[in-house]
Write a protein that holds these residues in place. Sequence first.
Motif, PDB file in Angstrom:
ATOM      1  N   TYR A 185       0.876  -1.043  -0.052  1.00  0.00           N
ATOM      2  CA  TYR A 185      -0.074   0.001  -0.029  1.00  0.00           C
ATOM      3  C   TYR A 185       0.826   1.115   0.191  1.00  0.00           C
ATOM      4  N   LEU A 186       0.889   1.850  -1.062  1.00  0.00           N
ATOM      5  CA  LEU A 186       1.687   3.395  -1.196  1.00  0.00           C
ATOM      6  C   LEU A 186       0.862   4.491  -1.135  1.00  0.00           C
ATOM      7  N   HIS A 187       1.376   5.218  -0.245  1.00  0.00           N
ATOM      8  CA  HIS A 187       0.566   6.454  -0.066  1.00  0.00           C
ATOM      9  C   HIS A 187       1.577   7.479  -0.491  1.00  0.00           C
ATOM     10  N   VAL A 188       1.217   8.469  -1.532  1.00  0.00           N
ATOM     11  CA  VAL A 188       2.088   9.519  -2.023  1.00  0.00           C
ATOM     12  C   VAL A 188       1.780  10.707  -1.215  1.00  0.00           C
ATOM     13  N   VAL A 189       2.818  11.328  -0.472  1.00  0.00           N
ATOM     14  CA  VAL A 189       2.824  12.484   0.475  1.00  0.00           C
ATOM     15  C   VAL A 189       2.971  13.792  -0.627  1.00  0.00           C
ATOM     16  N   SER A 190       3.835  13.524  -1.513  1.00  0.00           N
ATOM     17  CA  SER A 190       3.881  14.716  -2.280  1.00  0.00           C
ATOM     18  C   SER A 190       4.473  14.437  -3.889  1.00  0.00           C
ATOM     19  N   GLY A 191       4.226  15.158  -4.742  1.00  0.00           N
ATOM     20  CA  GLY A 191       4.905  14.827  -6.092  1.00  0.00           C
ATOM     21  C   GLY A 191       3.685  13.760  -6.630  1.00  0.00           C
ATOM     22  N   SER A 192       4.180  12.966  -7.694  1.00  0.00           N
ATOM     23  CA  SER A 192       3.510  12.117  -8.613  1.00  0.00           C
ATOM     24  C   SER A 192       4.492  10.962  -8.979  1.00  0.00           C
ATOM     25  N   ILE A 193       3.800   9.813  -9.073  1.00  0.00           N
ATOM     26  CA  ILE A 193       4.550   8.587  -9.303  1.00  0.00           C
ATOM     27  C   ILE A 193       3.941   7.742 -10.315  1.00  0.00           C
ATOM     28  N   GLN A 194       4.598   6.999 -11.023  1.00  0.00           N
ATOM     29  CA  GLN A 194       3.846   6.029 -12.203  1.00  0.00           C
ATOM     30  C   GLN A 194       4.268   4.565 -11.573  1.00  0.00           C
ATOM     31  N   VAL A 195       2.989   3.753 -11.487  1.00  0.00           N
ATOM     32  CA  VAL A 195       3.305   2.482 -11.041  1.00  0.00           C
ATOM     33  C   VAL A 195       2.453   1.792 -12.091  1.00  0.00           C
ATOM     34  N   ALA A 196       3.364   0.878 -13.110  1.00  0.00           N
ATOM     35  CA  ALA A 196       2.626   0.182 -14.166  1.00  0.00           C
ATOM     36  C   ALA A 196       2.035   1.313 -15.097  1.00  0.00           C
ATOM     37  N   GLU A 197       0.631   1.027 -15.056  1.00  0.00           N
ATOM     38  CA  GLU A 197      -0.234   1.948 -15.934  1.00  0.00           C
ATOM     39  C   GLU A 197      -0.986   3.125 -15.196  1.00  0.00           C
ATOM     40  N   HIS A 198      -0.490   3.065 -14.029  1.00  0.00           N
ATOM     41  CA  HIS A 198      -1.214   3.989 -13.120  1.00  0.00           C
ATOM     42  C   HIS A 198      -0.373   5.125 -12.439  1.00  0.00           C
ATOM     43  N   THR A 199      -0.927   6.311 -12.864  1.00  0.00           N
ATOM     44  CA  THR A 199      -0.255   7.668 -12.255  1.00  0.00           C
ATOM     45  C   THR A 199      -0.972   7.996 -10.883  1.00  0.00           C
ATOM     46  N   VAL A 200       0.009   8.181  -9.941  1.00  0.00           N
ATOM     47  CA  VAL A 200      -0.683   8.220  -8.535  1.00  0.00           C
ATOM     48  C   VAL A 200      -0.013   9.532  -7.982  1.00  0.00           C
ATOM     49  N   HIS A 201      -0.880  10.617  -7.759  1.00  0.00           N
ATOM     50  CA  HIS A 201      -0.477  11.872  -7.367  1.00  0.00           C
ATOM     51  C   HIS A 201      -0.572  12.030  -5.797  1.00  0.00           C
ATOM     52  N   ALA A 202      -0.292  13.249  -5.335  1.00  0.00           N
ATOM     53  CA  ALA A 202       0.086  13.620  -4.071  1.00  0.00           C
ATOM     54  C   ALA A 202      -1.461  13.502  -3.396  1.00  0.00           C
ATOM     55  N   GLY A 203      -1.398  12.520  -2.108  1.00  0.00           N
ATOM     56  CA  GLY A 203      -2.735  12.350  -1.491  1.00  0.00           C
ATOM     57  C   GLY A 203      -3.419  11.152  -2.079  1.00  0.00           C
ATOM     58  N   ASP A 204      -3.152  10.601  -3.102  1.00  0.00           N
ATOM     59  CA  ASP A 204      -3.471   9.248  -3.616  1.00  0.00           C
ATOM     60  C   ASP A 204      -2.784   8.152  -3.033  1.00  0.00           C
ATOM     61  N   ALA A 205      -3.390   6.962  -2.966  1.00  0.00           N
ATOM     62  CA  ALA A 205      -2.791   5.954  -2.753  1.00  0.00           C
ATOM     63  C   ALA A 205      -3.140   4.621  -3.720  1.00  0.00           C
ATOM     64  N   ILE A 206      -2.179   3.585  -3.665  1.00  0.00           N
ATOM     65  CA  ILE A 206      -2.497   2.551  -4.471  1.00  0.00           C
ATOM     66  C   ILE A 206      -2.117   0.996  -3.908  1.00  0.00           C
ATOM     67  N   ALA A 207      -2.780   0.390  -3.897  1.00  0.00           N
ATOM     68  CA  ALA A 207      -2.563  -1.042  -3.326  1.00  0.00           C
ATOM     69  C   ALA A 207      -2.415  -2.237  -4.299  1.00  0.00           C
ATOM     70  N   PHE A 208      -1.379  -3.064  -4.408  1.00  0.00           N
ATOM     71  CA  PHE A 208      -1.135  -4.127  -5.098  1.00  0.00           C
ATOM     72  C   PHE A 208      -0.456  -5.191  -4.470  1.00  0.00           C
ATOM     73  N   VAL A 209      -0.507  -6.303  -5.169  1.00  0.00           N
ATOM     74  CA  VAL A 209       0.109  -7.357  -4.345  1.00  0.00           C
ATOM     75  C   VAL A 209       1.444  -7.927  -5.300  1.00  0.00           C
ATOM     76  N   ASP A 210       1.354  -7.950  -6.547  1.00  0.00           N
ATOM     77  CA  ASP A 210       2.472  -8.181  -7.501  1.00  0.00           C
ATOM     78  C   ASP A 210       3.674  -7.262  -7.171  1.00  0.00           C
ATOM     79  N   PRO A 211       4.820  -7.973  -7.298  1.00  0.00           N
ATOM     80  CA  PRO A 211       5.962  -6.862  -7.307  1.00  0.00           C
ATOM     81  C   PRO A 211       6.077  -5.860  -8.319  1.00  0.00           C
ATOM     82  N   ALA A 212       6.625  -4.655  -8.217  1.00  0.00           N
ATOM     83  CA  ALA A 212       6.473  -3.604  -9.352  1.00  0.00           C
ATOM     84  C   ALA A 212       7.445  -2.371  -9.381  1.00  0.00           C
ATOM     85  N   GLN A 213       7.634  -1.564 -10.187  1.00  0.00           N
ATOM     86  CA  GLN A 213       8.595  -0.549  -9.826  1.00  0.00           C
ATOM     87  C   GLN A 213       7.897   0.732 -10.141  1.00  0.00           C
TER      88      GLN A 213
END
Length: 232
Positions: A185-213
Amino acid sequence: MNAYLHRSDSRGHVKMGWLESKHSFSFGSWYDPKHMGISALRVINDDLIDGHQGFGQHPHDNMEILTCVLKGTITHQDSMGNHGGIAAGEWQLMSAGTGIRHSEMNQGDEQVHLLQIWVIPNVRDAEPTYQQIQLDPREHPNQWHLICGPNDNAPMHIRQNAEVKTAVLEKGKTLDVQATQHINYLHVVSGSIQVAEHTVHAGDAIAFVDPAQIEALDDAQVIWFDLAENIQ
């Protein structure tokens, strides 16, 4: 990649005079049955506390309470005899156990920005403990920093099969994410990240099971919760 996205605008937003808070999961007066926590992670409150205001003495029990100060200094006092400041770049972990009382006050003029995180413990009615560390990921970017975990190598010990890590990623840099438990479970405090096809911004979170970069789309800070599939 199969993933659950929790967007910032789906968080609860509470404004009560001196306190503005965004709740990732149901808390206090804000209730959403779709957002009750994930595994043992029960609360992520993103709080802005005005100067010379704060939370007066109040009780907790049987909860692991992690505080991350992002800006300013909050003054902590509790029934275990701990009293002092927690500044930006510092982390506090209270294991409430059989019960504590504490206060968190902003004694300065400037607004304090902090995250308060609650994790359900896997041991009930244990002796309360207090831990505090200085660990600012901005000083050593582009790597994971372990904040707390169940094992002796962790800077702070948490009473749950879970690890909490953080990183500051510079734009274009990448980090690998692979749970040792089951759920990322990744919570983005600031900025933006890309996880596979998902763009995750500040305040967003993403949960997943498989390994990722993850890749930083701009300078970003992320908190990574490595969680068991079920609360133990």
